[in-house]
Design a protein around this motif. Structure first.
Motif, PDB file in Angstrom:
ATOM      1  N   GLN A 284      17.569  10.508  -0.128  1.00 46.62           N
ATOM      2  CA  GLN A 284      16.432   9.607   0.034  1.00 46.62           C
ATOM      3  C   GLN A 284      15.169  10.408   0.312  1.00 46.62           C
ATOM      4  OE1 GLN A 284      16.385   6.237  -0.254  1.00 46.62           O
ATOM      5  NE2 GLN A 284      18.488   6.392  -0.926  1.00 46.62           N
TER       6      GLN A 284
ATOM      7  N   ARG B   1      11.172   5.879   5.182  1.00 49.40           N
ATOM      8  CA  ARG B   1      11.889   6.124   3.933  1.00 49.40           C
ATOM      9  C   ARG B   1      11.084   5.524   2.781  1.00 49.40           C
ATOM     10  NH1 ARG B   1      15.524   3.897   0.450  1.00 49.40           N
ATOM     11  NH2 ARG B   1      15.658   1.898   1.496  1.00 49.40           N
TER      12      ARG B   1
ATOM     13  N   SER C 104      11.134   3.581  -0.340  1.00 45.05           N
ATOM     14  CA  SER C 104      12.079   2.667  -0.977  1.00 45.05           C
ATOM     15  C   SER C 104      12.086   2.880  -2.492  1.00 45.05           C
ATOM     16  CB  SER C 104      11.716   1.214  -0.660  1.00 45.05           C
ATOM     17  OG  SER C 104      10.524   0.852  -1.327  1.00 45.05           O
ATOM     18  N   SER C 105      13.098   2.355  -3.131  1.00 48.03           N
ATOM     19  CA  SER C 105      13.203   2.509  -4.584  1.00 48.03           C
ATOM     20  C   SER C 105      12.092   1.762  -5.316  1.00 48.03           C
ATOM     21  CB  SER C 105      14.576   2.034  -5.069  1.00 48.03           C
ATOM     22  OG  SER C 105      14.764   0.681  -4.716  1.00 48.03           O
ATOM     23  N   GLY C 106      11.468   0.795  -4.669  1.00 47.30           N
ATOM     24  CA  GLY C 106      10.378   0.047  -5.290  1.00 47.30           C
ATOM     25  C   GLY C 106       9.010   0.652  -5.054  1.00 47.30           C
ATOM     26  N   SER C 107       8.968   1.797  -4.380  1.00 49.44           N
ATOM     27  CA  SER C 107       7.702   2.439  -4.058  1.00 49.44           C
ATOM     28  C   SER C 107       7.684   3.833  -4.673  1.00 49.44           C
ATOM     29  CB  SER C 107       7.520   2.507  -2.534  1.00 49.44           C
ATOM     30  OG  SER C 107       6.213   2.932  -2.222  1.00 49.44           O
ATOM     31  N   SER C 108       6.668   4.608  -4.310  1.00 54.82           N
ATOM     32  CA  SER C 108       6.552   6.000  -4.743  1.00 54.82           C
ATOM     33  C   SER C 108       5.973   6.791  -3.571  1.00 54.82           C
ATOM     34  CB  SER C 108       5.629   6.111  -5.960  1.00 54.82           C
ATOM     35  OG  SER C 108       4.287   5.876  -5.572  1.00 54.82           O
TER      36      SER C 108
END
Length: 86
Positions: free
Chosen positions: A3, A26, A28-32
């Protein structure tokens, strides 16, 4: 694959090597990394009574970072390291 995390730290003294983490989140997978850092920097700027100087690694020395700052209306000065091939 691990992560990714985004950390904003406060450097309290001009001399020395202390860095106090303010936000460690962290990504998230929806962010950058850029969106996460912009969100964190905006929060710090809104809560700070002093001017903010953000010192950023070369991942942020690009147009995407500058646009993220503008879109989020972040009031901070930024010192960015730029990649050699930029």
């Amino acid at each position: 694959m691990g992560q990714g995390y985004s950390t904003i730290a406060w450097i309290p003294e001009a001399i020395g090597s202390w860095a106090l983490p303010l936000l460690h989140e962290r990504i998230s997978s929806g962010s950058s990394p850029i969106l996460q850092a912009a969100s964190q920097l905006k929060l710090v700027c809104e809560q700070s009574i002093n001017p903010v100087l953000a010192v950023l690694d070369r991942e942020y020395g690009n147009a995407s970072w500058v646009l993220a700052l503008k879109q989020a209306s972040i009031q901070a000065d930024c010192l960015m390291r730029v990649r050699k091939n930029a």
